[in-house]
Design a protein around this motif. Structure first.
Motif, PDB file in Angstrom:
ATOM      1  N   ARG A 198       0.829  -1.206   0.000  1.00 12.83           N
ATOM      2  CA  ARG A 198       0.000   0.000   0.000  1.00 12.83           C
ATOM      3  C   ARG A 198       0.865   1.259   0.000  1.00 12.83           C
ATOM      4  O   ARG A 198       0.606   2.208  -0.740  1.00 12.83           O
ATOM      5  CB  ARG A 198      -0.939   0.005   1.204  1.00 12.83           C
ATOM      6  CG  ARG A 198      -1.821   1.247   1.273  1.00 12.83           C
ATOM      7  CD  ARG A 198      -2.911   1.110   2.320  1.00 12.83           C
ATOM      8  NE  ARG A 198      -3.855   0.064   1.994  1.00 12.83           N
ATOM      9  CZ  ARG A 198      -4.985  -0.161   2.674  1.00 12.83           C
ATOM     10  NH1 ARG A 198      -5.292   0.594   3.721  1.00 12.83           N
ATOM     11  NH2 ARG A 198      -5.790  -1.142   2.309  1.00 12.83           N
ATOM     12  N   GLY A 199       1.904   1.270   0.828  1.00 11.89           N
ATOM     13  CA  GLY A 199       2.818   2.404   0.847  1.00 11.89           C
ATOM     14  C   GLY A 199       3.555   2.554  -0.466  1.00 11.89           C
ATOM     15  O   GLY A 199       3.746   3.669  -0.967  1.00 11.89           O
ATOM     16  N   TYR A 200       3.942   1.421  -1.056  1.00 11.40           N
ATOM     17  CA  TYR A 200       4.666   1.442  -2.318  1.00 11.40           C
ATOM     18  C   TYR A 200       3.781   1.948  -3.449  1.00 11.40           C
ATOM     19  O   TYR A 200       4.220   2.735  -4.302  1.00 11.40           O
ATOM     20  CB  TYR A 200       5.192   0.050  -2.650  1.00 11.40           C
ATOM     21  CG  TYR A 200       5.889  -0.048  -3.972  1.00 11.40           C
ATOM     22  CD1 TYR A 200       7.202   0.385  -4.113  1.00 11.40           C
ATOM     23  CD2 TYR A 200       5.230  -0.543  -5.095  1.00 11.40           C
ATOM     24  CE1 TYR A 200       7.854   0.323  -5.335  1.00 11.40           C
ATOM     25  CE2 TYR A 200       5.868  -0.613  -6.324  1.00 11.40           C
ATOM     26  CZ  TYR A 200       7.180  -0.180  -6.436  1.00 11.40           C
ATOM     27  OH  TYR A 200       7.811  -0.243  -7.664  1.00 11.40           O
ATOM     28  N   ASP A 201       2.537   1.521  -3.476  1.00  8.74           N
ATOM     29  CA  ASP A 201       1.631   1.920  -4.560  1.00  8.74           C
ATOM     30  C   ASP A 201       1.262   3.394  -4.489  1.00  8.74           C
ATOM     31  O   ASP A 201       1.120   4.062  -5.516  1.00  8.74           O
ATOM     32  CB  ASP A 201       0.349   1.076  -4.516  1.00  8.74           C
ATOM     33  CG  ASP A 201       0.577  -0.359  -4.978  1.00  8.74           C
ATOM     34  OD1 ASP A 201       1.594  -0.603  -5.657  1.00  8.74           O
ATOM     35  OD2 ASP A 201      -0.245  -1.223  -4.643  1.00  8.74           O
ATOM     36  N   SER A 202       1.090   3.920  -3.263  1.00  9.40           N
ATOM     37  CA  SER A 202       0.613   5.299  -3.112  1.00  9.40           C
ATOM     38  C   SER A 202       1.739   6.314  -2.979  1.00  9.40           C
ATOM     39  O   SER A 202       1.657   7.420  -3.507  1.00  9.40           O
ATOM     40  CB  SER A 202      -0.293   5.405  -1.894  1.00  9.40           C
ATOM     41  OG  SER A 202       0.451   5.273  -0.688  1.00  9.40           O
ATOM     42  N   GLY A 203       2.776   5.951  -2.231  1.00 16.21           N
ATOM     43  CA  GLY A 203       3.856   6.893  -1.959  1.00 16.21           C
ATOM     44  C   GLY A 203       3.441   8.013  -1.034  1.00 16.21           C
ATOM     45  O   GLY A 203       4.137   9.030  -0.933  1.00 16.21           O
ATOM     46  N   LYS A 204       2.315   7.845  -0.328  1.00 13.91           N
ATOM     47  CA  LYS A 204       1.783   8.906   0.517  1.00 13.91           C
ATOM     48  C   LYS A 204       1.543   8.427   1.945  1.00 13.91           C
ATOM     49  O   LYS A 204       1.011   7.339   2.160  1.00 13.91           O
ATOM     50  CB  LYS A 204       0.472   9.432  -0.068  1.00 13.91           C
ATOM     51  CG  LYS A 204       0.628  10.055  -1.443  1.00 13.91           C
ATOM     52  CD  LYS A 204      -0.718  10.552  -1.971  1.00 13.91           C
ATOM     53  CE  LYS A 204      -0.566  11.197  -3.356  1.00 13.91           C
ATOM     54  NZ  LYS A 204      -1.856  11.669  -3.888  1.00 13.91           N
ATOM     55  N   MET A 205       1.917   9.258   2.906  1.00 16.95           N
ATOM     56  CA  MET A 205       1.730   8.909   4.309  1.00 16.95           C
ATOM     57  C   MET A 205       0.257   8.768   4.665  1.00 16.95           C
ATOM     58  O   MET A 205      -0.101   7.978   5.553  1.00 16.95           O
ATOM     59  CB  MET A 205       2.389   9.954   5.205  1.00 16.95           C
ATOM     60  CG  MET A 205       3.906   9.993   5.097  1.00 16.95           C
ATOM     61  SD  MET A 205       4.657  11.233   6.183  1.00 16.95           S
ATOM     62  CE  MET A 205       4.360  10.481   7.796  1.00 16.95           C
ATOM     63  N   ALA A 206      -0.604   9.525   3.983  1.00 20.46           N
ATOM     64  CA  ALA A 206      -2.034   9.460   4.276  1.00 20.46           C
ATOM     65  C   ALA A 206      -2.606   8.070   4.028  1.00 20.46           C
ATOM     66  O   ALA A 206      -3.640   7.702   4.604  1.00 20.46           O
ATOM     67  CB  ALA A 206      -2.780  10.483   3.432  1.00 20.46           C
ATOM     68  N   SER A 207      -1.927   7.286   3.193  1.00 21.22           N
ATOM     69  CA  SER A 207      -2.393   5.925   2.890  1.00 21.22           C
ATOM     70  C   SER A 207      -1.977   4.919   3.959  1.00 21.22           C
ATOM     71  O   SER A 207      -2.336   3.744   3.871  1.00 21.22           O
ATOM     72  CB  SER A 207      -1.852   5.478   1.539  1.00 21.22           C
ATOM     73  OG  SER A 207      -2.295   6.331   0.500  1.00 21.22           O
ATOM     74  N   CYS A 208      -1.215   5.380   4.932  1.00 20.37           N
ATOM     75  CA  CYS A 208      -0.644   4.477   5.938  1.00 20.37           C
ATOM     76  C   CYS A 208      -1.333   4.569   7.287  1.00 20.37           C
ATOM     77  O   CYS A 208      -0.715   4.314   8.328  1.00 20.37           O
ATOM     78  CB  CYS A 208       0.852   4.747   6.084  1.00 20.37           C
ATOM     79  SG  CYS A 208       1.815   4.405   4.604  1.00 20.37           S
ATOM     80  N   ASP A 209      -2.615   4.940   7.297  1.00 20.69           N
ATOM     81  CA  ASP A 209      -3.360   5.016   8.551  1.00 20.69           C
ATOM     82  C   ASP A 209      -3.820   3.610   8.933  1.00 20.69           C
ATOM     83  O   ASP A 209      -4.874   3.146   8.509  1.00 20.69           O
ATOM     84  CB  ASP A 209      -4.563   5.944   8.403  1.00 20.69           C
ATOM     85  CG  ASP A 209      -5.343   6.074   9.707  1.00 20.69           C
ATOM     86  OD1 ASP A 209      -4.881   5.541  10.739  1.00 20.69           O
ATOM     87  OD2 ASP A 209      -6.434   6.677   9.673  1.00 20.69           O
ATOM     88  N   THR A 210      -3.023   2.944   9.758  1.00 20.06           N
ATOM     89  CA  THR A 210      -3.362   1.595  10.214  1.00 20.06           C
ATOM     90  C   THR A 210      -4.180   1.607  11.498  1.00 20.06           C
ATOM     91  O   THR A 210      -4.520   0.546  12.020  1.00 20.06           O
ATOM     92  CB  THR A 210      -2.078   0.785  10.463  1.00 20.06           C
ATOM     93  OG1 THR A 210      -1.267   1.485  11.436  1.00 20.06           O
ATOM     94  CG2 THR A 210      -1.280   0.610   9.187  1.00 20.06           C
ATOM     95  N   PHE A 211      -4.496   2.784  11.985  1.00 18.49           N
ATOM     96  CA  PHE A 211      -5.175   2.889  13.279  1.00 18.49           C
ATOM     97  C   PHE A 211      -6.683   3.087  13.143  1.00 18.49           C
ATOM     98  O   PHE A 211      -7.398   3.134  14.126  1.00 18.49           O
ATOM     99  CB  PHE A 211      -4.568   4.017  14.093  1.00 18.49           C
ATOM    100  CG  PHE A 211      -3.104   3.822  14.367  1.00 18.49           C
ATOM    101  CD1 PHE A 211      -2.674   3.007  15.398  1.00 18.49           C
ATOM    102  CD2 PHE A 211      -2.155   4.443  13.574  1.00 18.49           C
ATOM    103  CE1 PHE A 211      -1.334   2.804  15.630  1.00 18.49           C
ATOM    104  CE2 PHE A 211      -0.804   4.249  13.808  1.00 18.49           C
ATOM    105  CZ  PHE A 211      -0.397   3.420  14.836  1.00 18.49           C
ATOM    106  N   SER A 212      -7.163   3.215  11.910  1.00 21.45           N
ATOM    107  CA  SER A 212      -8.595   3.399  11.672  1.00 21.45           C
ATOM    108  C   SER A 212      -9.143   2.177  10.934  1.00 21.45           C
ATOM    109  O   SER A 212      -8.645   1.821   9.862  1.00 21.45           O
ATOM    110  CB  SER A 212      -8.860   4.660  10.848  1.00 21.45           C
ATOM    111  OG  SER A 212      -8.369   5.803  11.516  1.00 21.45           O
TER     112      SER A 212
END
Length: 313
Positions: free
Chosen positions: A296-310
């Motif tokens: 997911r991080g590799y595909d998006s390149g964006k920190m907003a895509s890394c919300d594992t807490f929601s």
């Protein structure tokens, strides 16, 4: 990964052969350390000696010194196992030089660290923030950090107390031999994951987790730890995306990282070591989860895509 000839980070401390010194003793992961699973759980390095043993060692030391043999000098110089070469580091100190393979690994890790610095400096600057670069400590056998003492069995870990990533030089041999995770990008993923913990420390995720888990049950803390670890995997994927955009990735590199993430999932490790899984004891995430969040991080390149807490992970 195309890495040779690129910038190497100056934020590397080579403690190979230095041995543990200072710091707090005990398990670093009881004080906010975050590790990559290795071949065994964290254990305390060293052990206590009886008074009789100490007296005997003192007698032997002075006995040998009387005949012209200084054990302390021999141990300090590393001469008991033969002469060793060294080279001068950027701070003027002498760092031990190991085998050709170790030196290659050090150069590669220094280069990967430099690439993570470029990635996160750019991301933080885009947000009007300043990225504080972490240090990478290379060691053999055991090391003392602000989070406590750790042995090579601990595996790579990040200590928020001193903002350093700790890496035993033999870990990657174990990664390939025991976990069938080979390739230079598998190794790069491990470092990028630990740097991901540093990013979490800077943005406040780790401090909040360390404070919250003091009032959590073990099961609750494990469940939250999984979310923390998966976010670090996602941040590693972001670094992978930026590296790909530089044209540094070779065919099969992403697959190497995904395989490494899969091989060190909690379920896979438990099946390998004990033959069954205990989901409530998971603290890093399943193989599928780890691969999913790196991708997911590799595909998006964006920190907003890394919300594992929601929501679900």
């Amino acid at each position: 990964m195309e890495w040779k000839g690129r910038r190497q980070s100056s934020n590397v401390e080579d403690q190979r052969g230095a041995g543990p010194s200072g710091g707090m003793r005990g398990n670093p992961f009881g004080r906010g350390g975050f590790r990559m699973p290795g071949g065994g759980g964290p254990r305390r390095a060293g052990g206590g000696m009886s008074i009789g043993t100490i007296v005997l060692l003192v007698v032997v030391y002075f006995g040998l010194k009387m005949v012209g043999i200084d054990l302390l000098q021999l141990m300090d110089g590393g001469q008991m196992s033969g002469p060793s070469s060294s080279y001068e580091q950027s701070d003027g100190s002498q760092a031990p030089q190991g085998t050709a393979q170790e030196e290659e690994t050090k150069a590669f890790m220094s280069t990967v660290l430099a690439e993570t610095e470029d990635t996160w400096n750019g991301i933080f600057q885009a947000e009007g923030e300043t990225y504080q670069e972490p240090k990478l400590v290379l060691f053999r056998d055991s090391v003392s950090s602000a989070c406590g003492m750790a042995s090579s069995a601990t595996g790579p870990f990040y200590c928020p107390g001193d903002s350093k990533v700790y890496l035993d030089m033999q870990f990657f041999d174990e990664l390939a031999r025991k976990f069938n995770a080979t390739g230079d990008f598998a190794q790069a993923y491990v470092l990028a994951h630990e740097v991901g913990h540093h990013v979490q420390n800077l943005i406040g995720v780790l401090p909040k987790f360390n404070q919250a888990r003091q009032s959590m049950s073990e099961a609750e803390a494990n469940a939250m730890s999984v979310r923390v670890e998966l976010q670090a995997d996602c941040f590693a994927g972001i670094w992978g995306k930026y590296t790909e955009q530089k044209g540094l990735l070779e065919q099969g590199d992403v697959e190497e990282a995904l395989n490494a993430a899969t091989q060190i999932g909690d379920d896979t490790l438990q099946k390998r070591t004990q033959g069954y899984v205990v989901p409530e004891s998971f603290n890093h995430g399943t193989s599928a989860q780890r691969a999913k969040w790196f991708k997911r991080g590799y595909d998006s390149g964006k920190m907003a895509s890394c919300d594992t807490f929601s929501g679900n992970i």
